[in-house]
Design a protein around this motif. Sequence first.
Motif, short mmCIF file in Angstrom:
data_model
loop_
_atom_site.label_atom_id
_atom_site.label_comp_id
_atom_site.label_asym_id
_atom_site.label_seq_id
_atom_site.Cartn_x
_atom_site.Cartn_y
_atom_site.Cartn_z
N ARG A 241 0.83 -1.21 0.00
CA ARG A 241 0.00 0.00 0.00
C ARG A 241 0.87 1.26 0.00
NH1 ARG A 241 -5.07 1.78 2.62
NH2 ARG A 241 -4.75 3.86 3.47
N ASP A 242 1.92 1.27 0.82
CA ASP A 242 2.81 2.43 0.87
C ASP A 242 3.44 2.70 -0.49
OD1 ASP A 242 2.27 2.74 3.56
OD2 ASP A 242 4.14 1.83 4.25
N LEU A 243 3.83 1.64 -1.17
CA LEU A 243 4.46 1.81 -2.48
C LEU A 243 3.45 2.22 -3.54
CD1 LEU A 243 6.96 -1.18 -2.38
CD2 LEU A 243 7.45 1.25 -2.05
N MET A 244 2.20 1.83 -3.37
CA MET A 244 1.14 2.32 -4.27
C MET A 244 0.98 3.83 -4.10
SD MET A 244 -1.84 -0.56 -3.93
CE MET A 244 -1.73 -2.14 -4.74
N ILE A 245 0.99 4.29 -2.86
CA ILE A 245 0.89 5.72 -2.58
C ILE A 245 2.03 6.47 -3.26
CG2 ILE A 245 1.04 7.47 -0.75
CD1 ILE A 245 -0.37 5.47 1.10
N ALA A 246 3.22 5.87 -3.24
CA ALA A 246 4.39 6.51 -3.85
C ALA A 246 4.23 6.66 -5.36
CB ALA A 246 5.65 5.70 -3.53
N GLN A 247 3.45 5.78 -5.99
CA GLN A 247 3.28 5.83 -7.44
C GLN A 247 2.18 6.80 -7.88
OE1 GLN A 247 3.44 1.66 -9.23
NE2 GLN A 247 3.75 1.17 -7.06
N LEU A 248 1.23 7.05 -6.98
CA LEU A 248 0.16 8.00 -7.30
C LEU A 248 0.64 9.43 -7.08
CD1 LEU A 248 -2.82 6.19 -5.51
CD2 LEU A 248 -2.54 6.47 -7.98
N PRO A 249 0.10 10.43 -7.79
CA PRO A 249 -0.92 10.31 -8.83
C PRO A 249 -0.34 10.18 -10.24
CG PRO A 249 -0.59 12.60 -8.32
CD PRO A 249 0.36 11.83 -7.43
N HIS A 250 0.98 10.16 -10.36
CA HIS A 250 1.61 10.25 -11.67
C HIS A 250 1.51 8.95 -12.46
CE1 HIS A 250 3.07 14.07 -10.26
NE2 HIS A 250 3.58 13.47 -9.21
N ASP A 251 1.39 7.83 -11.75
CA ASP A 251 1.26 6.54 -12.42
C ASP A 251 0.18 5.72 -11.73
OD1 ASP A 251 3.54 6.58 -14.37
OD2 ASP A 251 4.70 6.82 -12.53
N VAL A 252 -0.50 4.89 -12.49
CA VAL A 252 -1.41 3.91 -11.89
C VAL A 252 -0.54 2.80 -11.31
CG1 VAL A 252 -3.25 2.24 -12.30
CG2 VAL A 252 -3.24 4.43 -13.53
N PRO A 253 -0.64 2.51 -10.01
CA PRO A 253 0.21 1.47 -9.42
C PRO A 253 0.10 0.15 -10.18
CG PRO A 253 -0.94 2.68 -7.71
CD PRO A 253 -1.52 3.15 -9.01
N SER A 254 1.24 -0.41 -10.51
CA SER A 254 1.25 -1.66 -11.26
C SER A 254 1.96 -2.74 -10.45
CB SER A 254 1.97 -1.48 -12.60
OG SER A 254 3.36 -1.30 -12.40
N LYS A 255 1.62 -4.00 -10.75
CA LYS A 255 2.25 -5.13 -10.06
C LYS A 255 3.75 -5.17 -10.34
CE LYS A 255 -2.00 -7.75 -10.81
NZ LYS A 255 -2.61 -8.88 -11.58
N GLY A 256 4.10 -4.99 -11.62
CA GLY A 256 5.51 -5.07 -12.00
C GLY A 256 6.35 -4.00 -11.34
N ARG A 257 5.87 -2.76 -11.37
CA ARG A 257 6.62 -1.65 -10.78
C ARG A 257 6.74 -1.82 -9.27
NH1 ARG A 257 3.43 2.08 -12.05
NH2 ARG A 257 4.17 2.32 -14.19
N THR A 258 5.65 -2.24 -8.63
CA THR A 258 5.66 -2.42 -7.18
C THR A 258 6.61 -3.55 -6.78
OG1 THR A 258 3.35 -1.69 -7.08
CG2 THR A 258 4.21 -2.83 -5.16
N ALA A 259 6.59 -4.64 -7.54
CA ALA A 259 7.49 -5.76 -7.25
C ALA A 259 8.95 -5.32 -7.38
CB ALA A 259 7.20 -6.92 -8.19
N LYS A 260 9.24 -4.53 -8.40
CA LYS A 260 10.60 -4.04 -8.60
C LYS A 260 11.04 -3.16 -7.43
CE LYS A 260 13.52 -1.71 -12.01
NZ LYS A 260 13.56 -1.03 -13.34
N MET A 261 10.14 -2.31 -6.93
CA MET A 261 10.46 -1.43 -5.80
C MET A 261 10.74 -2.24 -4.54
SD MET A 261 7.54 1.46 -6.57
CE MET A 261 7.95 2.66 -5.30
N LEU A 262 10.13 -3.43 -4.45
CA LEU A 262 10.34 -4.31 -3.30
C LEU A 262 11.52 -5.26 -3.50
CD1 LEU A 262 6.62 -5.18 -2.54
CD2 LEU A 262 8.18 -4.02 -0.96
N GLY A 263 12.09 -5.24 -4.69
CA GLY A 263 13.23 -6.11 -4.96
C GLY A 263 12.84 -7.58 -5.08
#
Length: 344
Positions: A241-263
């Motif tokens: 959820r925290d990483l989704m917040i980091a992606q908004l509002p400029h990007d729609v949170p995606s599974k791939g981007r979130t997974a990459k941010m989590l390593g």
Amino acid sequence: MTLTNDHRSTTTGWVLAILRAMRSAGASADEVMVEIGMDPALLEGGYSRYSQAQVSQLWRRAIDMTGDPHFGFKVAAEVRPATFHVVGYSMSCSATLAQALHRFALYCRLISDSTTATLTEVNNQVVLEFHFDTGGAPPIYQTVDTVLASILSYMRWIAQEQIAPVMVHLPHQPASGMAAHQQFYGCAVEFGAPRTCMIFAKKDLDRKILSSDEELASVLDSTASRYLDQRMAGRFAVRVRDLMIAQLPHDVPSKGRTAKMLGMTERTLLRRLKEEGTTFADVLRQLREERAFQYLQQGVRLSDVAYLLGFSDNGTFSRAFKQWTGRRPSTVAWQDEADMAKAA
């Protein structure tokens, strides 16, 4: 599934800053701690925590006892590296203020379970935005003032320069005029804003800090990561959820981007969410629904709400909101006003 943490807490370093400010103002901080049931022994060592409920009580008593509408600025003056746990020390070793703020945003949950921060760059400006999880109750405005003022004070201490933002946005109204805020921040301040953030010129944050030690900062980062993993054990959905917040509002949170941010891989991301009884889509839907209610209750325009939540247009947001709640977004603020009138 509910993502709200019933055991939210804050580090003792943050509490120490409040207590020092109370004592400087002549308030009986020790008596208040006894009254609230805060064990003073936890202040020793720096890595213990107090419940968010206790910290909120401390804030209310501090405000009542000092009678100072700008008490938050007094607390900010008491900030030390230990105020931000191990994160404060890694920030002080950063090569630039941009890197220091990146570390703060990354490990913000370690300092307080009730606050998350995101750092985004747009058009040569860097936006440090804060999100407060207070269990549904509106944040005490002095705490909002304190969080922003403390970060800026600490940045100034690290850089040994009077860094000033380009703009500050605060969700509340000024308690006694805007002069004190504008003088402290050194820039224009917008009150009653839909976002809580400080905006900096990128060039101001990219200047080198002569006393930096990135090798030491990396060691401290490892310690912060270990502490954060321990704090977030069994709460993987909250990290997502925290990483989704980091992606908004400029990007729609995606599974791939979130997974990459989590390593990790996308497959691992989905598996760990499933282990906690939820899905990526469920976490995103709940986040958007909660934020939508908050923004609409604050009177934020429908078009702005749609943008802040990553929707392409008002219509798409309105349809999603009705699907979630069975209500149109335009009815939310009206219904809240009706409920308040009925209660009165």
